[in-house]
Design a protein around this motif. Structure first.
Motif, PDB file in Angstrom:
ATOM      1  N   SER A  69       0.829  -1.202   0.000  1.00 56.92           N
ATOM      2  CA  SER A  69       0.000   0.000   0.000  1.00 56.92           C
ATOM      3  C   SER A  69       0.865   1.253   0.000  1.00 56.92           C
ATOM      4  N   VAL A  70       0.232   2.376  -0.334  1.00 59.44           N
ATOM      5  CA  VAL A  70       0.838   3.703  -0.216  1.00 59.44           C
ATOM      6  C   VAL A  70      -0.159   4.558   0.546  1.00 59.44           C
ATOM      7  N   THR A  71       0.295   5.240   1.579  1.00 59.39           N
ATOM      8  CA  THR A  71      -0.572   6.099   2.371  1.00 59.39           C
ATOM      9  C   THR A  71      -0.070   7.531   2.278  1.00 59.39           C
ATOM     10  N   THR A 124      -1.030  11.186   3.923  1.00 62.46           N
ATOM     11  CA  THR A 124      -1.834  11.882   4.920  1.00 62.46           C
ATOM     12  C   THR A 124      -1.535  13.370   4.797  1.00 62.46           C
TER      13      THR A 124
END
Length: 82
Positions: free
Chosen positions: A36-38, A40
């Motif tokens: 995944s890539v997050t 924020t």
């Protein structure tokens, strides 16, 4: 004194820290993440076109699978997805 900008290598990964900005500048930047890539952030700006492989979901509504009810054929336009 304690540094304000640094690259930290640890068993948990690599951290790049800057109190101002981190800039990547290259003709091509590639990110390969097997899980995944997050991101924020309060605001995200993408300049240019975006190509997506697979579905896109916004506020729980699928771009590929949403339907518009109460539509009759003709020259009219549909409303927003529900």
């Amino acid at each position: 004194g304690t540094p304000t900008q640094y690259v930290q290598f640890s068993p948990a990964g690599i951290t790049i820290h800057s109190p101002t900005a981190v800039t990547l500048s290259a003709p091509v930047v590639i990110i390969n993440a097997s899980e995944s890539v997050t991101v924020t952030t309060p605001t995200l700006t993408l300049n240019g076109s975006m190509t997506v492989t697979g579905d896109v979901t916004a506020d729980g509504v699928s771009l590929h699978n949403h339907v518009h009810g109460g539509v009759q054929t003709g020259g009219g336009s549909t409303g927003v997805p529900t």
